[in-house]
Design an enzyme around this catalytic site. Structure first.
Site, short mmCIF file in Angstrom:
data_model
loop_
_atom_site.label_atom_id
_atom_site.label_comp_id
_atom_site.label_asym_id
_atom_site.label_seq_id
_atom_site.Cartn_x
_atom_site.Cartn_y
_atom_site.Cartn_z
N TYR A 1 0.69 -1.31 0.04
CA TYR A 1 -0.11 0.15 0.13
C TYR A 1 0.71 1.36 0.08
O TYR A 1 0.81 2.14 -1.07
CB TYR A 1 -0.96 -0.04 1.23
CG TYR A 1 -1.64 1.15 1.60
CD1 TYR A 1 -2.32 1.95 0.66
CD2 TYR A 1 -1.94 1.64 2.97
CE1 TYR A 1 -2.94 3.48 1.09
CE2 TYR A 1 -2.35 2.78 3.29
CZ TYR A 1 -3.14 3.63 2.25
OH TYR A 1 -3.61 4.57 2.60
N ASN B 1 8.22 -9.54 -1.85
CA ASN B 1 7.91 -11.16 -2.14
C ASN B 1 6.54 -11.42 -2.71
O ASN B 1 6.23 -12.72 -2.73
CB ASN B 1 8.10 -11.69 -0.83
CG ASN B 1 7.26 -11.25 0.35
OD1 ASN B 1 6.28 -10.61 0.06
ND2 ASN B 1 7.49 -12.02 1.54
N ASP C 1 12.73 -12.20 -1.01
CA ASP C 1 12.17 -12.16 0.40
C ASP C 1 13.52 -11.80 1.14
O ASP C 1 14.55 -12.22 0.83
CB ASP C 1 11.76 -13.30 0.62
CG ASP C 1 10.99 -13.37 2.18
OD1 ASP C 1 9.82 -13.62 2.09
OD2 ASP C 1 11.43 -12.91 3.15
N ALA D 1 7.48 -5.15 5.22
CA ALA D 1 7.24 -5.72 6.70
C ALA D 1 5.82 -5.90 7.07
O ALA D 1 4.79 -5.75 6.02
CB ALA D 1 7.22 -4.29 7.85
N TYR E 1 4.17 -6.22 17.06
CA TYR E 1 4.66 -5.47 15.78
C TYR E 1 5.49 -4.06 16.12
O TYR E 1 6.51 -3.87 15.70
CB TYR E 1 3.51 -4.86 15.34
CG TYR E 1 3.35 -3.86 14.39
CD1 TYR E 1 4.14 -4.01 13.21
CD2 TYR E 1 2.84 -2.64 14.49
CE1 TYR E 1 4.31 -3.24 12.12
CE2 TYR E 1 2.95 -1.61 13.63
CZ TYR E 1 3.47 -2.00 12.29
OH TYR E 1 3.69 -0.76 11.46
N LYS F 1 9.43 -3.16 15.37
CA LYS F 1 9.93 -1.79 14.73
C LYS F 1 10.96 -1.04 15.41
O LYS F 1 11.88 -0.37 15.08
CB LYS F 1 8.67 -0.91 14.40
CG LYS F 1 7.79 -1.55 13.22
CD LYS F 1 8.41 -1.41 11.92
CE LYS F 1 7.76 -1.77 10.69
NZ LYS F 1 8.05 -1.60 9.40
N PHE G 1 -14.20 -1.60 17.91
CA PHE G 1 -13.53 -2.43 18.94
C PHE G 1 -13.43 -1.72 20.21
O PHE G 1 -12.28 -0.80 20.47
CB PHE G 1 -12.13 -2.82 18.59
CG PHE G 1 -12.26 -3.83 17.13
CD1 PHE G 1 -13.13 -4.94 17.21
CD2 PHE G 1 -11.26 -3.60 16.09
CE1 PHE G 1 -13.20 -5.74 16.20
CE2 PHE G 1 -11.39 -4.59 15.12
CZ PHE G 1 -12.25 -5.58 15.00
N ARG H 1 -9.86 -4.70 20.89
CA ARG H 1 -8.88 -5.55 20.02
C ARG H 1 -7.67 -5.43 20.90
O ARG H 1 -7.25 -4.66 21.53
CB ARG H 1 -8.55 -4.97 18.79
CG ARG H 1 -7.93 -5.72 17.93
CD ARG H 1 -7.68 -5.19 16.44
NE ARG H 1 -7.04 -3.89 16.60
CZ ARG H 1 -7.04 -3.25 15.33
NH1 ARG H 1 -7.20 -3.57 14.19
NH2 ARG H 1 -6.23 -2.19 15.22
N GLY I 1 -4.01 -5.23 22.05
CA GLY I 1 -2.91 -4.25 21.85
C GLY I 1 -3.02 -3.10 21.30
O GLY I 1 -2.42 -2.07 20.50
N1 UDP Z 1 -11.22 -0.51 14.60
C1 UDP Z 1 -12.43 -0.78 14.84
N2 UDP Z 1 -12.94 -1.59 13.75
C2 UDP Z 1 -12.32 -2.33 12.92
C3 UDP Z 1 -11.00 -1.91 12.56
C4 UDP Z 1 -10.29 -0.83 13.50
O1 UDP Z 1 -12.79 -0.32 15.83
O2 UDP Z 1 -12.93 -3.08 12.05
C5 UDP Z 1 -10.14 0.54 15.38
C6 UDP Z 1 -8.92 0.00 16.16
O3 UDP Z 1 -9.38 -0.63 17.34
C7 UDP Z 1 -8.10 1.27 16.13
C8 UDP Z 1 -8.66 2.05 15.01
O4 UDP Z 1 -9.88 1.57 14.43
O5 UDP Z 1 -8.47 2.01 17.28
C9 UDP Z 1 -7.54 2.19 13.94
O6 UDP Z 1 -7.44 0.90 13.63
P1 UDP Z 1 -6.50 0.22 12.48
O7 UDP Z 1 -6.41 -1.16 12.28
O8 UDP Z 1 -6.91 1.09 11.22
O9 UDP Z 1 -4.98 1.07 12.37
P2 UDP Z 1 -4.18 0.75 13.64
O10 UDP Z 1 -4.55 1.77 14.68
O11 UDP Z 1 -4.29 -0.61 14.26
O12 UDP Z 1 -2.80 0.96 13.12
#
Ligand code: UDP
Length: 339
Positions: free
Chosen positions: A13, A34, A52, A76, A142, A146, A216, A292, A294
């Protein structure tokens, strides 16, 4: 004088947008990817070497075949949730893969690297907005992978005179304004694409009760209870890389530098959904789901150091711009997701 640069992960992306911008700026680009998560056609005809980073022999061949002036390293794995459940592949790809790349560079006297780092290295920040001076305490593999690379870059600067710029991205969003490139992850886990897929589903007559869009957590310590992020347009991320590359080329010894890249604005998950409704004109249903693993509650940048040191300024600070460009792309290229 044209410069030859290596873009690892240039079929992904951000890497594909970077490849397009570098070529538009007169660079000769070689993409190394890859193609596990990238798309061949996203390189738009740039020279592509499929390989790779964990395969040292293919890196030796790559550096033997081209004389690179610098490397921009995007390749990555980058899913927070996946990294919690499968840390092994994160450390192997992101840490070991980068070490292999840095060693191949050293062996071929290439000492300039722009590295895709992340705000996930800060973990739950001690204060907001986040400056580069804040302690880095990642809360997922993750982010750790980094941060480990950032440390390697600092140590290679001292030990080997290696020059690098680590760019700590906040949340990349949007896509090329010419509609040629978009955000294509498989699986897609990012908020804006998933919200727009839901808009497509509703546009095509979907039932609101069948929504698969999950928010989430709505019990975070934030004004509306949902997570806050700083969304930066992918073009602005890429223009900062062009500036970082310029810094490495202009200065003899840069050492290891680090900059935040964001727009210094926080937007909550519910605000993202509302902004998508305003751009698309479609009411977007969602359900509240558990948090979610993390996910820190709030990540907002102070990117003033990048703005000053790199003479860089984001062009798109309103999230609706990113959403509008992404919507244009998805409504033309992802009808499958609307089913
Ligand atoms: N998020 C959500 N529903 C989803 C995907 C993401 O509520 O289906 C929330 C996620 O918990 C975070 C924010 O949206 O708080 C951004 O998530 P994303 O995965 O886009 O990027 P990240 O912050 O993980 O790099």
């Amino acid at each position: 004088m044209s410069k030859t640069v290596l873009v690892s992960g240039g079929a992904g992306y951000i890497g594909s947008h970077m490849t397009q911008m570098l070529r538009n700026n007169g660079y000769d680009v070689v993409v190394f990817d890859n193609l596990e998560r990238g798309n061949r056609d996203a390189t738009l005809g740039a020279e592509l070497v499929v390989g790779d980073l964990t395969d040292r022999d293919s890196l030796t061949g790559l550096f033997g075949n081209y004389a690179f002036d610098a490397v921009l390293h995007f390749a990555a794995l980058a899913y927070v949730g996946e990294s919690v459940n499968s840390p092994d592949i994160y450390y192997r790809n992101n840490v070991v893969g980068t070490l292999n790349l840095m060693d191949a560079m050293r062996a071929h006297n290439v000492d300039k690297l722009v590295f895709s780092s992340t705000c996930a290295t800060y973990g739950v920040p001690a204060s907001l907005p986040i400056t580069e001076k804040l302690p880095q305490n990642p809360i997922n593999p993750y982010g750790w992978s980094k941060l480990m690379v950032e440390q390697m870059l600092k140590d290679y600067a001292v030990g080997f005179g290696f020059n690098s710029v680590a760019l700590r991205y906040f949340n990349a969003a949007g896509c090329a304004t010419d509609g040629v490139l978009g955000e294509r992850h498989d699986p897609e886990t990012h908020l804006i694409p998933l919200v727009l897929f839901e808009a497509l589903r509703m546009r095509d007559g979907g039932n609101e009760n069948d929504t698969g869009l999950m928010v989430f957590g709505d019990d975070f310590d934030t004004p509306d209870g949902t997570c806050i992020r700083d969304y930066i347009h992918v073009n602005d991320l890429c223009s900062a890389h062009v500036k970082a590359l310029g810094l490495l080329q202009q200065q003899e010894q840069t050492g290891a530098r680090q900059f935040n890249l964001g727009v210094n604005r926080g937007v909550s998950v519910l605000e993202v959904i509302r902004a998508c409704e305003s751009v698309t004109g479609i009411t977007i249903p969602y359900k509240i789901a558990p948090r979610r693993a993390g996910d820190p509650p709030e990540l907002v940048s102070d990117a003033s150091l990048a703005m000053q040191s790199l003479d860089w300024k984001p062009e798109f600070v309103d999230i609706r711009d990113s959403i509008e460009h992404a919507w244009k792309w998805f409504s033309q290229h992802r009808p499958d997701k609307a089913a």
